[in-house]
Write a protein that holds these residues in place. Structure first.
Motif: not given
Length: 123
Positions: A1-5, A7-13
């Motif tokens: 999984m790559i975290f995306s900016s 995505d409206s959810r904070p990265i910690y979530l």
């Protein structure tokens, strides 16, 4: 999984939800050791403090537990807690959004239900 900016959810979530997904898929089982904040930070190229915040959130919810000096581990009832959490919050929110959108688009209830049934068959 790559975290995306995007995505409206904070990265910690996103980190917490990734771990929850691993628990649901049974890639992480009760009493398994979970990646440390540093391993998560390295794996996903994020700040260790951000990873720690995701781990802490899951510990506060009773999904993970601490072993002093050893890190975080999956709680005995973690999978059940994640399922209940996602049913009572995530799924209800998604359904509410879906129904509101269907209403805006004048989609009749039976047509919406048929769409849901067809999608379930694909899974």
């Amino acid at each position: 999984m790559i975290f995306s900016s995007d995505d409206s959810r904070p990265i910690y979530l996103q980190i917490a939800q990734w771990i929850e997904a691993e628990i649901l898929k049974e890639q992480l089982r009760p009493h398994d050791h979970v990646y440390s904040q540093y391993k998560l930070a390295e794996r996903f190229t994020i700040n260790p403090a951000t990873a720690a915040k995701g781990l802490t959130k899951l510990a506060e919810e009773g999904i993970l537990y601490d072993r002093r000096g050893m890190g975080k581990f999956v709680a005995e009832e973690a999978r059940e807690k994640v399922i209940e959490k996602r049913r009572s919050h995530t799924l209800k929110t998604m359904i509410s959004d879906l129904v509101q959108e269907a209403d805006r688009l004048d989609v009749p209830e039976e047509e919406l239900m048929q769409m849901v049934r067809e999608e379930r068959k694909k899974q």
